[in-house]
Design an enzyme around this catalytic site. Structure first.
Site, short mmCIF file in Angstrom:
data_model
loop_
_atom_site.label_atom_id
_atom_site.label_comp_id
_atom_site.label_asym_id
_atom_site.label_seq_id
_atom_site.Cartn_x
_atom_site.Cartn_y
_atom_site.Cartn_z
N PHE A 1 34.46 44.95 15.65
CA PHE A 1 33.80 43.66 15.50
C PHE A 1 34.87 42.61 15.22
O PHE A 1 35.85 42.90 14.53
CB PHE A 1 32.79 43.68 14.34
CG PHE A 1 31.42 44.08 14.77
CD1 PHE A 1 31.16 45.38 15.16
CD2 PHE A 1 30.39 43.14 14.82
CE1 PHE A 1 29.89 45.76 15.58
CE2 PHE A 1 29.11 43.51 15.24
CZ PHE A 1 28.86 44.82 15.62
N LYS B 1 39.66 44.62 -18.99
CA LYS B 1 39.20 43.30 -18.53
C LYS B 1 40.24 42.24 -18.88
O LYS B 1 40.68 42.16 -20.03
CB LYS B 1 37.87 42.98 -19.21
CG LYS B 1 37.22 41.74 -18.69
CD LYS B 1 35.89 41.49 -19.37
CE LYS B 1 35.42 40.09 -19.06
NZ LYS B 1 34.33 39.66 -19.91
N LYS C 1 42.59 41.50 19.74
CA LYS C 1 42.28 42.59 18.80
C LYS C 1 41.94 43.86 19.56
O LYS C 1 42.34 44.96 19.18
CB LYS C 1 41.09 42.22 17.93
CG LYS C 1 41.52 41.61 16.63
CD LYS C 1 40.35 41.14 15.81
CE LYS C 1 40.83 40.01 14.95
NZ LYS C 1 39.75 39.36 14.23
N ASN D 1 33.67 40.02 0.06
CA ASN D 1 33.37 39.04 1.12
C ASN D 1 31.86 38.96 1.32
O ASN D 1 31.10 39.66 0.67
CB ASN D 1 34.12 39.39 2.40
CG ASN D 1 33.71 40.73 2.95
OD1 ASN D 1 32.57 40.93 3.34
ND2 ASN D 1 34.64 41.68 2.96
N ASP E 1 41.31 42.67 4.04
CA ASP E 1 42.65 42.83 4.59
C ASP E 1 43.68 43.04 3.48
O ASP E 1 44.71 43.66 3.69
CB ASP E 1 43.02 41.60 5.42
CG ASP E 1 42.18 41.54 6.69
OD1 ASP E 1 41.91 42.61 7.26
OD2 ASP E 1 41.77 40.44 7.10
N LYS F 1 44.27 47.08 18.92
CA LYS F 1 43.68 48.22 18.21
C LYS F 1 43.25 49.33 19.17
O LYS F 1 42.64 50.29 18.75
CB LYS F 1 42.51 47.74 17.36
CG LYS F 1 42.91 46.69 16.34
CD LYS F 1 41.82 46.40 15.31
CE LYS F 1 42.23 45.21 14.44
NZ LYS F 1 41.50 45.14 13.19
O1 C5P Z 1 41.52 42.28 12.54
P1 C5P Z 1 40.12 42.09 12.07
O2 C5P Z 1 39.92 42.41 10.62
O3 C5P Z 1 39.51 40.78 12.41
O4 C5P Z 1 39.32 43.19 12.93
C1 C5P Z 1 37.99 43.44 12.70
C2 C5P Z 1 37.67 44.85 13.08
O5 C5P Z 1 38.63 45.76 12.53
C3 C5P Z 1 36.35 45.30 12.51
O6 C5P Z 1 35.77 46.21 13.40
C4 C5P Z 1 36.76 45.94 11.18
O7 C5P Z 1 35.80 46.90 10.75
C5 C5P Z 1 38.08 46.57 11.53
N1 C5P Z 1 39.04 46.60 10.39
C6 C5P Z 1 39.44 47.80 9.87
N2 C5P Z 1 40.35 47.84 8.82
C7 C5P Z 1 40.88 46.69 8.34
C8 C5P Z 1 40.48 45.46 8.89
C9 C5P Z 1 39.55 45.45 9.91
O8 C5P Z 1 38.97 48.85 10.30
N3 C5P Z 1 41.73 46.74 7.35
#
Ligand code: C5P
Length: 402
Positions: free
Chosen positions: A324, A289, A338, A209, A279, A342
């Site tokens: 974040f 490859k 979120k 990303n 994600d 979380k």
């Molecule tokens: O749900 P989202 O990805 O938008 O949430 C963002 C936050 O969750 C960020 O702080 C990111 O570092 C954390 N995150 C994580 N593990 C993931 C996805 C996001 O720790 N797989």
């Protein structure tokens, strides 16, 4: 503290302009990158060439000169500055800055910059004491500008009184002090994650990303400067890890990040997860490859673990979790949900579609949402400045626990 800092030095047309040459020189010796902007009157006192040689950078002064270096110079300089020092600042410059007049390179850049401003007024004592000047100084102060008081002594116009530009060492110290935060996080263990994770498809390709790591690195640098023992877990980034970290753990995938984070988490007081964790990851990684003669291919993706959510489940009293949320719509609602899902204490929300916000920029535009629902909105700030404001709030609102 000035090492690596980008300082824009605005020089206006007063006799003290010659002292600004030594200011530029000292800033550079202290490791700062110095960019000088001169007004037309300043060039009557000192040449552009002098500042160019001393700063090692092109000097900006003419809005209409053919572009050689900066693309839209005043905006580029406005954005890159960690701090902006105007020395000497004439009565005329103070008046323009106080009223938002933008009629040359320096005043235009001043209006466009999110950087902290330092004005060092220098002029005849009566001009300095004039209610107009004093009111302009008060206006600038009320907007958060730093005013470096002039010294009192013999002035070039033959009088004695306030209005002398302080010695260059004094001006440089004012900037140095600004970047030297109090050790408010001494004894605290802080974990920061930064940059994006990369999820391999085959030995040479990956899903990634746009995260550069700038926000997370700025937070780690600021927390370390405040005396915290900082562990920075980072996905691939072109940035150099900040100085003074306790530990730097480079990782590639979300799974590796999870492992690194969980290993240290029990001993951590504050976690700030600025990383853009992928994600999804490919379900299988091709051992060789993938050849293009394979024709059409389908990648099957599986969910990565949500590291932050796991931390939220394991959180012990006294541990602070900050996430974040980079969003492109419904910023506050998504961020808030979120925070709850979380089990976070704070979430930093930014709309990555806004100019100057989000990935790969030097600046960021963010809101900080606390667990109790309060929302604080920050103006467009350099990522380091935003890091400082976030840490101010996070530690202030949790003094009891810290
Ligand atoms: O749900 P989202 O990805 O938008 O949430 C963002 C936050 O969750 C960020 O702080 C990111 O570092 C954390 N995150 C994580 N593990 C993931 C996805 C996001 O720790 N797989």
């Amino acid at each position: 503290m000035l090492d690596g800092k980008k300082i824009v030095l605005g020089v206006t047309g007063g006799i003290a302009a010659y002292k600004a040459v030594e200011v530029a020189s000292r800033l550079r010796q202290a490791g700062a990158e110095v960019h000088v902007i001169m007004t037309r009157a300043a060039k009557e006192f000192v040449t552009e060439l002098t500042f160019r040689e001393i700063s090692g950078q092109p000097v900006a002064s003419d809005m209409w000169a053919p572009v050689t270096h900066w693309n839209v110079a005043h905006i580029a300089l406005a954005n890159l500055a960690d701090a902006f020092l105007i020395a000497p600042a004439t009565a005329n410059l103070l008046a323009k800055a106080a009223h938002g007049i933008a009629d040359d390179m320096l005043t235009t850049t001043l209006l466009a910059t999110p950087a902290p401003l330092f004005f060092a007024p220098a002029m005849n004592s009566r001009m300095y004491g004039h209610p107009a000047t004093q009111q302009n100084i008060a206006t600038l102060r009320s907007r958060g500008a730093h005013i470096i008081e002039p010294a009192t002594g013999h002035l070039a116009c033959g009088t004695d009184g306030p209005g002398r530009l302080p010695e260059p060492a004094v001006l440089v110290k004012a900037l140095d002090d600004f970047f030297r935060p109090e050790k408010t996080l001494a004894g605290k263990n802080v974990l920061v994650t930064a940059a994006g994770t990369v999820e391999p498809i085959d030995p040479v390709r990956y899903i990634g990303n746009r995260s550069s790591g700038r926000m997370g690195y700025a937070i780690a640098a600021e927390a370390a400067a405040r005396g915290a023992a900082v562990t920075l877990v980072s996905g691939p980034s072109s940035l150099t890890p900040p100085e003074g970290l306790k530990r730097f753990v480079p990782v590639e995938t979300a799974a590796q990040m999870r492992e690194a984070v969980l290993a240290v988490f029990p001993a951590i007081d504050i976690v700030i997860k600025a990383a853009a964790v992928a994600d999804y990851r490919p379900m299988t990684v091709a051992p060789n490859k993938i050849k293009k003669d394979a024709g059409e291919i389908t990648l099957r993706l599986e969910k990565n673990p949500d590291i932050l959510r796991e931390l939220g489940q394991r959180k012990q009293p006294g541990q602070i979790l900050v996430g974040f949320a980079a969003e492109t719509e419904n910023l506050l609602a998504y961020a808030q949900s979120k925070l709850e899902k979380k089990n976070l204490d704070f979430i930093v929300a930014n709309d990555v579609t806004k100019p100057g916000a989000g990935f790969n920029t030097e600046t960021n535009l963010a809101k900080l949402i606390a667990r109790n629902g309060t929302v604080e909105e920050f103006p467009l700030l350099s990522k380091r400045e935003l890091a400082a404001r976030l840490l101010d709030r996070i530690t202030e609102k949790n003094k009891a626990e810290l």
